[in-house]
Motif scaffolding. Structure first.
Motif, PDB file in Angstrom:
ATOM      1  N   GLU A 144     -11.634   2.695   1.941  1.00  0.00           N
ATOM      2  CA  GLU A 144     -12.210   1.537   1.252  1.00  0.00           C
ATOM      3  C   GLU A 144     -11.417   1.143   0.012  1.00  0.00           C
ATOM      4  N   SER A 145     -10.988   2.114  -0.772  1.00  0.00           N
ATOM      5  CA  SER A 145     -10.252   1.787  -1.987  1.00  0.00           C
ATOM      6  C   SER A 145      -8.959   1.048  -1.658  1.00  0.00           C
ATOM      7  N   HIS A 146      -8.238   1.539  -0.652  1.00  0.00           N
ATOM      8  CA  HIS A 146      -6.986   0.888  -0.262  1.00  0.00           C
ATOM      9  C   HIS A 146      -7.255  -0.495   0.315  1.00  0.00           C
ATOM     10  N   ARG A 147      -8.331  -0.616   1.093  1.00  0.00           N
ATOM     11  CA  ARG A 147      -8.664  -1.923   1.675  1.00  0.00           C
ATOM     12  C   ARG A 147      -8.998  -2.936   0.584  1.00  0.00           C
ATOM     13  N   LEU A 148      -9.798  -2.532  -0.397  1.00  0.00           N
ATOM     14  CA  LEU A 148     -10.145  -3.453  -1.480  1.00  0.00           C
ATOM     15  C   LEU A 148      -8.910  -3.864  -2.272  1.00  0.00           C
ATOM     16  N   GLN A 149      -8.021  -2.900  -2.534  1.00  0.00           N
ATOM     17  CA  GLN A 149      -6.807  -3.251  -3.266  1.00  0.00           C
ATOM     18  C   GLN A 149      -5.928  -4.189  -2.445  1.00  0.00           C
ATOM     19  N   SER A 150      -5.902  -3.987  -1.137  1.00  0.00           N
ATOM     20  CA  SER A 150      -5.142  -4.897  -0.279  1.00  0.00           C
ATOM     21  C   SER A 150      -5.728  -6.303  -0.339  1.00  0.00           C
ATOM     22  N   TRP A 151      -7.061  -6.399  -0.340  1.00  0.00           N
ATOM     23  CA  TRP A 151      -7.692  -7.713  -0.473  1.00  0.00           C
ATOM     24  C   TRP A 151      -7.275  -8.377  -1.790  1.00  0.00           C
ATOM     25  N   LEU A 152      -7.284  -7.607  -2.861  1.00  0.00           N
ATOM     26  CA  LEU A 152      -6.904  -8.164  -4.165  1.00  0.00           C
ATOM     27  C   LEU A 152      -5.438  -8.595  -4.165  1.00  0.00           C
ATOM     28  N   ASP A 153      -4.584  -7.813  -3.523  1.00  0.00           N
ATOM     29  CA  ASP A 153      -3.165  -8.186  -3.445  1.00  0.00           C
ATOM     30  C   ASP A 153      -2.980  -9.468  -2.637  1.00  0.00           C
ATOM     31  N   ILE A 154      -3.786  -9.625  -1.589  1.00  0.00           N
ATOM     32  CA  ILE A 154      -3.708 -10.853  -0.785  1.00  0.00           C
ATOM     33  C   ILE A 154      -4.133 -12.058  -1.624  1.00  0.00           C
ATOM     34  N   LEU A 155      -5.185 -11.905  -2.408  1.00  0.00           N
ATOM     35  CA  LEU A 155      -5.625 -13.002  -3.276  1.00  0.00           C
ATOM     36  C   LEU A 155      -4.561 -13.337  -4.319  1.00  0.00           C
ATOM     37  N   THR A 156      -3.869 -12.316  -4.792  1.00  0.00           N
ATOM     38  CA  THR A 156      -2.786 -12.553  -5.745  1.00  0.00           C
ATOM     39  C   THR A 156      -1.642 -13.318  -5.084  1.00  0.00           C
ATOM     40  N   HIS A 215     -16.927 -12.511  -7.551  1.00  0.00           N
ATOM     41  CA  HIS A 215     -17.541 -12.551  -8.879  1.00  0.00           C
ATOM     42  C   HIS A 215     -17.113 -11.352  -9.724  1.00  0.00           C
ATOM     43  N   GLY A 216     -16.957 -10.188  -9.078  1.00  0.00           N
ATOM     44  CA  GLY A 216     -16.496  -9.022  -9.823  1.00  0.00           C
ATOM     45  C   GLY A 216     -15.091  -9.215 -10.363  1.00  0.00           C
ATOM     46  N   LEU A 217     -14.236  -9.859  -9.583  1.00  0.00           N
ATOM     47  CA  LEU A 217     -12.877 -10.134 -10.045  1.00  0.00           C
ATOM     48  C   LEU A 217     -12.876 -11.197 -11.138  1.00  0.00           C
ATOM     49  N   GLN A 218     -13.718 -12.190 -10.998  1.00  0.00           N
ATOM     50  CA  GLN A 218     -13.780 -13.238 -12.018  1.00  0.00           C
ATOM     51  C   GLN A 218     -14.203 -12.676 -13.374  1.00  0.00           C
ATOM     52  N   ARG A 219     -15.048 -11.658 -13.364  1.00  0.00           N
ATOM     53  CA  ARG A 219     -15.538 -11.100 -14.629  1.00  0.00           C
ATOM     54  C   ARG A 219     -14.438 -10.414 -15.436  1.00  0.00           C
ATOM     55  N   ARG A 257      -7.138  -5.128 -10.080  1.00  0.00           N
ATOM     56  CA  ARG A 257      -6.967  -3.720  -9.750  1.00  0.00           C
ATOM     57  C   ARG A 257      -8.340  -3.117  -9.461  1.00  0.00           C
ATOM     58  N   VAL A 258      -8.423  -2.325  -8.420  1.00  0.00           N
ATOM     59  CA  VAL A 258      -9.707  -1.740  -8.032  1.00  0.00           C
ATOM     60  C   VAL A 258     -10.310  -0.940  -9.174  1.00  0.00           C
ATOM     61  N   GLU A 259      -9.473  -0.193  -9.888  1.00  0.00           N
ATOM     62  CA  GLU A 259      -9.994   0.666 -10.954  1.00  0.00           C
ATOM     63  C   GLU A 259     -10.571  -0.125 -12.123  1.00  0.00           C
ATOM     64  N   ASP A 260     -10.256  -1.411 -12.214  1.00  0.00           N
ATOM     65  CA  ASP A 260     -10.783  -2.234 -13.304  1.00  0.00           C
ATOM     66  C   ASP A 260     -12.082  -2.948 -12.935  1.00  0.00           C
ATOM     67  N   LEU A 261     -12.503  -2.848 -11.679  1.00  0.00           N
ATOM     68  CA  LEU A 261     -13.692  -3.568 -11.226  1.00  0.00           C
ATOM     69  C   LEU A 261     -14.930  -2.683 -11.294  1.00  0.00           C
TER      70      LEU A 261
END
Length: 249
Positions: free
Chosen positions: A94-106, A156-160, A131-135
């Motif tokens: 899950e952690s790697h998947r979420l970070q991959s999602w964030l990288d795709i959005l970037t 919304h978590g990323l926007q915060r 970054r996952v660790e910042d969310l």
């Protein structure tokens, strides 16, 4: 009815077929002791009856068998070694998947920035803060449950954690499938690389076995029964050949 009358005139048949009498008494419909069986409760454990809660009943389904024994084979303490590897866990975790999602959005923000669809600097902000660790993953999970939307909590978590001027451009113009399908393609690419490397190692091990046991006799097999004698080296060579074809595919 017209056909019936025509047939009656030609064959001297009655104009209407005789009606069957309807049985309304329960004892006439059921076989002997049928009424007693109909009134029997459903507490007996027999085929077709409703299972009671408790041992063997619905409440026993999915019971936890012990510590670290999960319902998925890839999470099982007993069987995970046969179904996954640490490298594959890293791809699908899950952690790697979420970070991959964030990288795709970037990457999406960078492409949109290059075409002038979003203001300059948005992609840089995402690189710093996505970054996952910042969310706040607990807050994201709670919003995901509340909204029943697979990525709204993440958005919304990323926007915060982003500066205000970059928040509205998160996920700009994208849908859930744009994100998840892109990640799945990346995961397939990464996992294929890992699997191919593992297959190459297996092929090499089979070749080494074939060379070491080229003169070691063993019984051949045909339909599960002993067949013409072969060598274990020949058997291992067939494994290497099968693995080689799998690598080529």
């Amino acid at each position: 009815m017209v056909l019936r009358r025509y047939a009656a005139e030609r064959l001297n048949l009655p104009a209407q077929a005789p009606r069957r009498s309807h049985r309304t008494v329960l004892g006439e419909v059921l076989p002997d002791r049928g009424i007693d069986r109909c009134r029997r409760g459903t507490s007996r454990r027999s085929l077709g009856r409703i299972a009671r809660a408790g041992q063997g009943g619905p409440s026993g389904i999915g019971t936890v068998l012990g510590a670290d024994v999960g319902t998925r084979l890839t999470e099982s303490a007993l069987y995970r070694h046969a179904w996954t590897t640490p490298a594959l866990d890293a791809v699908f975790g899950e952690s790697h998947r979420l970070q991959s999602w964030l990288d795709i959005l970037t990457a999406l923000a960078q492409a949109q920035e290059d075409f002038g669809l979003v203001p300059s600097g948005v992609a840089d902000e995402l690189r710093v803060h996505a970054r996952v660790e910042d969310l706040d993953l607990e807050a994201i999970a709670e919003e995901t449950r509340r909204t029943s939307h697979s990525t709204l909590g993440l958005i919304h978590g990323l926007q915060r954690v982003l500066p205000e001027h970059a928040r509205e451009y998160v996920y700009f113009g994208a849908t859930v499938q744009d994100l998840t399908d892109t990640w799945f393609g990346i995961a397939m690419r990464d996992s294929t690389t890992i699997i191919r490397a593992d297959l190459v190692r297996v092929e090499l091990a089979c070749i080494q076995l074939a060379l070491a046991h080229r003169d070691s006799p063993m019984a051949g097999r045909t339909h599960g029964q002993p067949g013409t004698p072969i060598t274990f080296g020949f058997k291992a060579a067939t494994w290497a050949d099968e693995i080689s074809r799998a690598i080529d595919r």
